[in-house]
Design an enzyme around this catalytic site. Sequence first.
Site, PDB file in Angstrom:
ATOM      1  CB  CYS A   2      52.473 -49.267  39.771  1.00 19.07           C
ATOM      2  SG  CYS A   2      51.029 -48.565  40.554  1.00 19.07           S
ATOM      3  NE  ARG A  27      54.377 -51.176  34.142  1.00 17.53           N
ATOM      4  CZ  ARG A  27      54.102 -52.461  34.205  1.00 17.53           C
ATOM      5  NH1 ARG A  27      54.500 -53.259  33.238  1.00 17.53           N
ATOM      6  NH2 ARG A  27      53.442 -52.966  35.215  1.00 17.53           N
ATOM      7  CD1 TRP A  98      46.551 -47.013  37.133  1.00 16.87           C
ATOM      8  CD2 TRP A  98      47.004 -45.310  35.765  1.00 16.87           C
ATOM      9  NE1 TRP A  98      45.417 -46.743  36.400  1.00 16.87           N
ATOM     10  CE2 TRP A  98      45.668 -45.694  35.552  1.00 16.87           C
ATOM     11  CE3 TRP A  98      47.522 -44.250  35.013  1.00 16.87           C
ATOM     12  CZ2 TRP A  98      44.844 -45.066  34.629  1.00 16.87           C
ATOM     13  CZ3 TRP A  98      46.698 -43.639  34.087  1.00 16.87           C
ATOM     14  CH2 TRP A  98      45.379 -44.047  33.911  1.00 16.87           C
ATOM     15  CG  ASN A 124      52.212 -53.207  39.532  1.00 20.37           C
ATOM     16  OD1 ASN A 124      51.055 -52.766  39.529  1.00 20.37           O
ATOM     17  ND2 ASN A 124      52.743 -53.831  38.500  1.00 20.37           N
ATOM     18  N   GLY A 125      49.946 -53.350  42.165  1.00 19.07           N
ATOM     19  CA  GLY A 125      48.844 -54.294  42.388  1.00 19.07           C
ATOM     20  C   GLY A 125      47.826 -53.679  43.331  1.00 19.07           C
ATOM     21  CD  GLU A 511      32.794 -50.430  22.016  1.00 15.60           C
ATOM     22  OE1 GLU A 511      32.221 -49.354  21.799  1.00 15.60           O
ATOM     23  OE2 GLU A 511      34.030 -50.521  22.153  1.00 15.60           O
ATOM     24  CE  LYS A 515      36.622 -49.938  19.946  1.00 14.19           C
ATOM     25  NZ  LYS A 515      36.329 -49.263  21.161  1.00 14.19           N
ATOM     26  CD  GLU A 518      37.107 -46.265  18.019  1.00 12.22           C
ATOM     27  OE1 GLU A 518      36.885 -47.403  18.467  1.00 12.22           O
ATOM     28  OE2 GLU A 518      37.455 -45.321  18.732  1.00 12.22           O
ATOM     29  CG  HIS A 534      11.113 -51.428  10.254  1.00  9.12           C
ATOM     30  ND1 HIS A 534       9.774 -51.456   9.933  1.00  9.12           N
ATOM     31  CD2 HIS A 534      11.284 -52.321  11.250  1.00  9.12           C
ATOM     32  CE1 HIS A 534       9.164 -52.331  10.734  1.00  9.12           C
ATOM     33  NE2 HIS A 534      10.066 -52.859  11.542  1.00  9.12           N
ATOM     34  CE  LYS A 633      42.735 -44.486  25.666  1.00 11.69           C
ATOM     35  NZ  LYS A 633      41.803 -45.517  25.154  1.00 11.69           N
TER      36      LYS A 633
HETATM   37  C1  F6R Z   1      36.431 -45.521  21.230  1.00 16.17           C
HETATM   38  C2  F6R Z   1      36.830 -44.540  22.210  1.00 16.17           C
HETATM   39  C3  F6R Z   1      36.036 -43.286  22.321  1.00 16.17           C
HETATM   40  C4  F6R Z   1      35.856 -42.932  23.808  1.00 16.17           C
HETATM   41  C5  F6R Z   1      35.160 -41.574  23.943  1.00 16.17           C
HETATM   42  C6  F6R Z   1      34.914 -41.230  25.380  1.00 16.17           C
HETATM   43  O1  F6R Z   1      37.273 -46.613  21.192  1.00 16.17           O
HETATM   44  O2  F6R Z   1      37.777 -44.729  22.915  1.00 16.17           O
HETATM   45  O3  F6R Z   1      34.808 -43.403  21.695  1.00 16.17           O
HETATM   46  O4  F6R Z   1      35.111 -43.932  24.405  1.00 16.17           O
HETATM   47  O5  F6R Z   1      35.946 -40.576  23.351  1.00 16.17           O
HETATM   48  O6  F6R Z   1      36.112 -41.169  26.086  1.00 16.17           O
HETATM   49  P1  F6R Z   1      36.136 -41.276  27.655  1.00 16.17           P
HETATM   50  O7  F6R Z   1      35.655 -42.642  28.010  1.00 16.17           O
HETATM   51  O8  F6R Z   1      37.562 -41.038  28.022  1.00 16.17           O
HETATM   52  O9  F6R Z   1      35.218 -40.225  28.170  1.00 16.17           O
END
Ligand code: F6R
Length: 638
Positions: A2, A27, A98, A124-125, A511, A515, A518, A534, A633
């Site tokens: 928020c 934000r 938010w 906010n909070g 993961e 990261k 990406e 293997h 995203k």
């Molecule tokens: C990696 C990343 C993507 C999401 C994936 C699922 O950093 O952000 O791999 O994790 O596209 O997205 P959500 O979690 O929004 O379903």
Amino acid sequence: MCGIVGYVGNKNATPVLIKALKKLEYRGYDSAGVAIYTGEEILVQKAKGKLLNLAEKITGEIIPDQVKKQDFSDTEMALYDKTGDFIKGCMGIGHTRWATHGEPSDLNSHPHTNMDGSISIVHNGIIENYADLKAKLQAQGIVFKSQTDTEVVVHLLDQKYKASGDIFKAVIETLHVLEGSYAIGVICKDYPDRIIAARKESPLVVGIGKGENFIASDVPALLEHTRDVYYLGERELAVLYTDHVDLFNFDGEKIIKQPSHVEWDMDAATKGGYEHFMIKEIHEQPKGLTDTMRPRIVKDASGKPVDVYFEENKMDEAWKKASRVVITACGTAYHAGVVAKYAFEKIARMKVDVDVASEFRYRDPILDPSDIFMVISQSGETADTLSALRLAKEQGLKVVAITNCVGSTVSREADDVIYTLAGPEIAVASTKAYTTQLLCLFLLAVKAGKLRGTLSDEEATKLLCELESIPSKIQEILDGKDVIQKFASQQFNKDKIFYIGRQFDSATSLESALKLKEVSYMHSEAFAAGELKHGPIALIDPATLVVAIASEPKLYDKIGSNMVEVKSRGATVMVITQDSGDAFEGKADLVCKIPECSSTLASLLTVIPAQLFAYYCAIMRGYNPDKPRNLAKSVTVE
Ligand code: F6R
């Protein structure tokens, strides 16, 4: 997260507030509102969606969709200016919301008001004890208009004000009753010359102008007007008048503070002084985890954590009887699911199957109505995850969703929702959403273990106590980030990076490798350490960096042998471990030590150095980690 703004001065407050909120758009928000003292009354206007919707509602003017797509267009700014013709007044507060408690809607938007509309607040909070407070207020006949936690604050304040006749005293008394985190701004019709603001664990800045003063959640909202600010400290209040600002502690005692002068430009300010959103969000993890955890841990009278409570959770009976948990998700969220497999097995002794949603939906999966189906999705809008959810529902399964977005499609279609309270994640690569997902999964595993009688009270308390210590341990890793930055500066040109680990650490390897690829575009892969010989070991040569993740002391010997195998073939080796070095003496070029932690929960810590490493490699290779090429995203198509 928020955004709060407030203005007291001689200008027309409505456009000032809406334009200040516009500067907080980065934000993330889903609705907006303002409350303005017009000279006679407090007038409130709120609208779901963008600030433009709010301006349209106030002015009655409709902006073409094409214009809505252009950010900061002249038409948009002109409409904000025009709002001042419709709501006139020189003092007011504004908010972008938010959603955390209650879906995004006009009613749930802030500001909230007491029953006669004479007091209005923005917040906010998270008010953690709001459910208790709300029940008590309702029993006294108070009628709530929204589903928010915030509304309890304004009704409480109203009661205290009626009792004492002193708004400042009433604010202080109210703050003493609230548990949780908050930054608030308050206006009261009987005090038309001032705004009262306070903070505890949520940011709030006071902008010092000439003949006008401001409050804001963050500096960007103020930069157009002033660069002189007071950063309100923990448990501090400000009372703002047109010509001066008084500062107090929560006991109502005056305090003296030196103003700060902001040197940042707008771009740096929106990122809180960080160079990118990704590194900002990495640093927000201690807070995101605390916010997500605190309202969910139940304590006994002595303050000992004893259980887990998800207010949205309606599936206790299903958890007791379930024969299996089936988890589907994509990308990073899927990796959280892989950690959950180990967590549920170990903590709750439950069978878990995890699948990527894009595979699951095209299989002919064997599901049983006694399975609990779980989807994990930061955005709550991922097409494959949604399809998997629908398929499970068609087959009569109950679905529990873990998501960061209130009101998202996943949250609406699931039977049960657990929200990660990480705040909006802006960088494309997920960091704080991932760790808050892990946290919810650990909490759920503890809850399931208790419900099913597979986890003793002592073990549950031990795990919950340890979870409470995780945010400060993450902070410790972040404070020592220079070591990772230096290592990245030596390794960012490597051809191949392999992450290896066993058990929970093999999930973290997945993961970590994702990261890195990406944001830095380095070729990285993850292997269960035992699988190296293997096949993948054929790839090892001096151009390879191997990152071993080793959080389980019982497996130090095993992973140590894997490290020797790759080192003897010329690879550079880093190990992320809680061992102080002895176990991996001579086997690693860098030992990245994380604070001590049980191996069950260590995946909340081991991923942090990997996130930092990915970030620094991206920077050193000259890429913008916030917007990696080819990635979006939210993936709303197959
Ligand atoms: C990696 C990343 C993507 C999401 C994936 C699922 O950093 O952000 O791999 O994790 O596209 O997205 P959500 O979690 O929004 O379903």
